[in-house]
Scaffold this motif. Sequence first.
Motif, PDB file in Angstrom:
ATOM      1  N   VAL A 192       3.150  -7.936  -4.337  1.00  0.00           N
ATOM      2  CA  VAL A 192       3.853  -6.712  -3.954  1.00  0.00           C
ATOM      3  C   VAL A 192       3.982  -6.654  -2.441  1.00  0.00           C
ATOM      4  CG1 VAL A 192       3.742  -4.184  -3.981  1.00  0.00           C
ATOM      5  CG2 VAL A 192       2.951  -5.484  -5.971  1.00  0.00           C
ATOM      6  N   THR A 230       5.359  -3.755   0.120  1.00  0.00           N
ATOM      7  CA  THR A 230       5.850  -2.386   0.263  1.00  0.00           C
ATOM      8  C   THR A 230       5.980  -2.094   1.742  1.00  0.00           C
ATOM      9  OG1 THR A 230       4.703  -1.716  -1.756  1.00  0.00           O
ATOM     10  CG2 THR A 230       5.407   0.042  -0.273  1.00  0.00           C
ATOM     11  N   ASN A 266      10.845 -13.414  -2.381  1.00  0.00           N
ATOM     12  CA  ASN A 266      10.193 -12.571  -3.378  1.00  0.00           C
ATOM     13  C   ASN A 266      10.233 -13.353  -4.688  1.00  0.00           C
ATOM     14  OD1 ASN A 266       9.253 -10.520  -5.017  1.00  0.00           O
ATOM     15  ND2 ASN A 266      11.175  -9.392  -5.012  1.00  0.00           N
ATOM     16  N   ILE A 294       7.420  -7.835  -6.387  1.00  0.00           N
ATOM     17  CA  ILE A 294       8.080  -6.556  -6.132  1.00  0.00           C
ATOM     18  C   ILE A 294       8.211  -6.389  -4.628  1.00  0.00           C
ATOM     19  CG2 ILE A 294       7.896  -4.045  -6.351  1.00  0.00           C
ATOM     20  CD1 ILE A 294       6.211  -4.556  -8.897  1.00  0.00           C
ATOM     21  N   THR A 313       9.726  -3.668  -1.876  1.00  0.00           N
ATOM     22  CA  THR A 313      10.230  -2.310  -1.716  1.00  0.00           C
ATOM     23  C   THR A 313      10.416  -2.025  -0.235  1.00  0.00           C
ATOM     24  OG1 THR A 313       9.024  -1.601  -3.690  1.00  0.00           O
ATOM     25  CG2 THR A 313       9.800   0.129  -2.217  1.00  0.00           C
ATOM     26  N   THR A 369      15.330 -13.441  -3.784  1.00  0.00           N
ATOM     27  CA  THR A 369      14.513 -12.678  -4.716  1.00  0.00           C
ATOM     28  C   THR A 369      14.771 -13.116  -6.152  1.00  0.00           C
ATOM     29  OG1 THR A 369      13.838 -10.472  -5.439  1.00  0.00           O
ATOM     30  CG2 THR A 369      16.149 -10.727  -4.802  1.00  0.00           C
ATOM     31  N   GLY A 400      12.504 -11.523  -8.231  1.00  0.00           N
ATOM     32  CA  GLY A 400      11.743 -10.387  -8.751  1.00  0.00           C
ATOM     33  C   GLY A 400      12.574  -9.130  -8.622  1.00  0.00           C
ATOM     34  N   THR A 401      11.928  -8.043  -8.258  1.00  0.00           N
ATOM     35  CA  THR A 401      12.582  -6.758  -8.097  1.00  0.00           C
ATOM     36  C   THR A 401      12.610  -6.387  -6.621  1.00  0.00           C
ATOM     37  OG1 THR A 401      11.779  -6.034 -10.255  1.00  0.00           O
ATOM     38  CG2 THR A 401      12.508  -4.316  -8.748  1.00  0.00           C
ATOM     39  N   THR A 457      13.714  -3.191  -4.445  1.00  0.00           N
ATOM     40  CA  THR A 457      14.153  -1.802  -4.441  1.00  0.00           C
ATOM     41  C   THR A 457      14.358  -1.375  -3.001  1.00  0.00           C
ATOM     42  OG1 THR A 457      12.896  -1.372  -6.461  1.00  0.00           O
ATOM     43  CG2 THR A 457      13.603   0.551  -5.185  1.00  0.00           C
TER      44      THR A 457
END
Length: 140
Positions: A44, A46, A61, A65, A67, A80, A82-83, A85
């Motif tokens: 992750v 963030t 990524n 995740i 973000t 990426t 993955g995700t 956002t």
Amino acid sequence: ASNDGTITNSGPFNNFGTLASSGTITNGPTGVIQNTGIITSSGVITSSGTILVNETGKLINAGGILTNSLNMVNNGTIMTSGTFTNSGPVENTGHIANQGLITNSNTITNTFGSISNLCGGSITNSGTISGNTVENICVA
């Protein structure tokens, strides 16, 4: 360097080498990650601070995740699977390759840059993607 735990950044963080992370990287509102090397994350990331991917930099990524809620400037490569956002502005003069899910609710300014949606990639955009169009590339 390798990270299986947690990295919390609230100041300048300059990556000139290779950082592989399966843990958590948190970039706070006063943090600035400047990446000239390669950051690969299956965990992750963030960021409520600034992420700068320089011309030689790669932010990968890998099924994790990512973000972004403040400011991202990409002059290099973001990949990426993955995700990703995004609720903060992104200035892209480099290349973004998506094989995962990008959810954008802010502005991606794609001036002189490119965004490629690869096989399996999907972009959900309730914000604005301006500049060059998104290329959908999938070779069977």
